[in-house]
Design a protein around this motif. Structure first.
Motif, PDB file in Angstrom:
ATOM      1  N   THR A   1       0.863  -1.222   0.000  1.00  0.00           N
ATOM      2  CA  THR A   1       0.130  -0.075  -0.025  1.00  0.00           C
ATOM      3  C   THR A   1       0.901   1.245  -0.062  1.00  0.00           C
ATOM      4  N   ALA A   2       0.285   2.511  -0.058  1.00  0.00           N
ATOM      5  CA  ALA A   2       0.719   3.792   0.058  1.00  0.00           C
ATOM      6  C   ALA A   2      -0.245   4.681   0.406  1.00  0.00           C
ATOM      7  N   SER A   3      -0.028   5.921   0.668  1.00  0.00           N
ATOM      8  CA  SER A   3      -1.085   6.791   1.199  1.00  0.00           C
ATOM      9  C   SER A   3      -1.855   7.237  -0.028  1.00  0.00           C
ATOM     10  N   ILE A   4      -3.060   7.691   0.119  1.00  0.00           N
ATOM     11  CA  ILE A   4      -4.146   7.744  -1.090  1.00  0.00           C
ATOM     12  C   ILE A   4      -3.422   8.824  -1.986  1.00  0.00           C
ATOM     13  N   GLU A   5      -2.755   9.912  -1.270  1.00  0.00           N
ATOM     14  CA  GLU A   5      -2.326  10.954  -2.114  1.00  0.00           C
ATOM     15  C   GLU A   5      -1.200  10.673  -2.933  1.00  0.00           C
ATOM     16  N   GLU A   6      -0.250   9.873  -2.347  1.00  0.00           N
ATOM     17  CA  GLU A   6       0.826   9.157  -3.280  1.00  0.00           C
ATOM     18  C   GLU A   6       0.441   8.492  -4.313  1.00  0.00           C
ATOM     19  N   ARG A   7      -0.552   7.882  -3.962  1.00  0.00           N
ATOM     20  CA  ARG A   7      -1.243   6.777  -4.897  1.00  0.00           C
ATOM     21  C   ARG A   7      -1.629   7.585  -6.323  1.00  0.00           C
ATOM     22  N   ALA A   8      -2.658   8.649  -5.828  1.00  0.00           N
ATOM     23  CA  ALA A   8      -3.067   9.364  -6.732  1.00  0.00           C
ATOM     24  C   ALA A   8      -2.073  10.150  -7.573  1.00  0.00           C
ATOM     25  N   LYS A   9      -1.052  10.563  -7.057  1.00  0.00           N
ATOM     26  CA  LYS A   9       0.228  11.385  -7.647  1.00  0.00           C
ATOM     27  C   LYS A   9       0.460  10.383  -8.707  1.00  0.00           C
ATOM     28  N   ARG A  10       1.011   9.009  -8.289  1.00  0.00           N
ATOM     29  CA  ARG A  10       1.628   8.267  -9.276  1.00  0.00           C
ATOM     30  C   ARG A  10       0.603   7.819 -10.360  1.00  0.00           C
ATOM     31  N   ARG A  11      -0.740   7.765  -9.984  1.00  0.00           N
ATOM     32  CA  ARG A  11      -1.770   7.393 -11.360  1.00  0.00           C
ATOM     33  C   ARG A  11      -1.846   8.388 -12.053  1.00  0.00           C
ATOM     34  N   MET A  12      -1.669   9.788 -11.670  1.00  0.00           N
ATOM     35  CA  MET A  12      -1.895  11.104 -12.470  1.00  0.00           C
ATOM     36  C   MET A  12      -0.571  11.134 -13.440  1.00  0.00           C
ATOM     37  N   LEU A  13       0.550  10.690 -12.917  1.00  0.00           N
ATOM     38  CA  LEU A  13       1.893  10.593 -13.761  1.00  0.00           C
ATOM     39  C   LEU A  13       1.642   9.569 -14.637  1.00  0.00           C
ATOM     40  N   ASP A  14       0.895   8.393 -14.276  1.00  0.00           N
ATOM     41  CA  ASP A  14       0.975   7.369 -15.304  1.00  0.00           C
ATOM     42  C   ASP A  14      -0.193   7.722 -16.438  1.00  0.00           C
ATOM     43  N   TYR A  15      -0.962   8.597 -16.274  1.00  0.00           N
ATOM     44  CA  TYR A  15      -1.919   8.964 -17.201  1.00  0.00           C
ATOM     45  C   TYR A  15      -1.205   9.755 -18.170  1.00  0.00           C
ATOM     46  N   GLU A  16      -0.345  10.741 -17.651  1.00  0.00           N
ATOM     47  CA  GLU A  16       0.268  11.642 -18.607  1.00  0.00           C
ATOM     48  C   GLU A  16       1.245  10.626 -19.477  1.00  0.00           C
ATOM     49  N   ARG A  17       1.996   9.929 -18.974  1.00  0.00           N
ATOM     50  CA  ARG A  17       2.836   9.194 -19.634  1.00  0.00           C
ATOM     51  C   ARG A  17       2.156   8.452 -20.897  1.00  0.00           C
TER      52      ARG A  17
END
Length: 225
Positions: free
Chosen positions: A147-163
């Motif tokens: 797991t990871a904090s929800i804020e960190e997970r959202a940040k990672r997912r946002m970067l994934d969408y950008e890529r």
């Protein structure tokens, strides 16, 4: 044949797929992305313009679906839907929601359970999802809750969408993560939770390399490699 089964559960965006795939390659195990399997069902429902929250409608479509897991020459998992390689299409943002919703349908879970278990009977596997250690492989040799904090997970997912060329605002991604967390942890069938005997791995403060090292260390400690 005695196989080693590693079950990794955790919320969306925790990095399960990336880390499990990399660890499996280093250990010489098969990697089974169960989320991709549910996404394949979700894709078919999406194509048929059915509402993924309508259990009866989704169940009625299952006889038309042949979902198959294959591996390419480099050991990468590929998903096939009625003979078509849909490995890329199942990653579009819309299918994430469909996958989460069809996973709440008991008939879908029953349909996919034996597929997942058969892979673990025949091969050393690292399998990730929402209920691997609690339902699919409750007697797995290794169980990890990643797991990871929800804020960190959202940040990672946002970067994934950008890529991937499908950017979304952070606040929208964060809200989607909150909604999916709630849905996954409150669904009636096999809700997301940490198995009692699972090791907890929180990667909030770890980069990808550090997270992978921590994951490999946990696995090796438990299987004696």
């Amino acid at each position: 044949m005695n196989t080693i089964r590693v079950a990794i559960d955790g919320p969306s965006g925790a990095g399960k797929s990336t880390l499990a795939r990399s660890a499996a390659k280093k250990l010489g195990f098969w990697y089974v992305d169960t989320g991709a399997i549910y996404r394949t069902i979700g894709l078919y429902v999406y194509r048929k313009r059915a509402f993924p929250g309508d259990g009866a409608a989704v169940a009625a479509l299952l006889p038309e679906i042949h979902a198959e897991v294959r591996y390419d020459a480099e050991g990468r998992q590929k998903m096939y839907l009625n003979g078509e390689d849909v490995s890329e299409e199942i990653r579009i943002p819309e299918i994430s929601d469909y996958a989460s919703r069809v996973a709440e349908v008991p008939a879908v879970r029953d349909y996919l359970m034996e597929m997942q278990r058969s892979l673990a009977r025949d091969h050393n596997v690292i399998m990730d999802g929402r209920d691997i250690g609690t339902v699919v492989l409750p007697d797995a040799e290794v169980k990890i809750y990643l797991t990871a904090s929800i804020e960190e997970r959202a940040k990672r997912r946002m970067l994934d969408y950008e890529r991937k060329g499908t950017p979304k605002p952070y606040e929208e991604v964060l809200q989607e993560a909150r909604e999916r967390d709630y849905r996954d942890s409150h669904r009636e069938i096999a809700p997301l939770r940490q198995a009692e005997d699972a090791a907890l791995l929180d990667t909030t403060e770890l980069d990808e390399q550090e997270s992978e090292a921590a994951l490999l260390r946990l696995i090796r400690e438990r299987v004696g490699q």
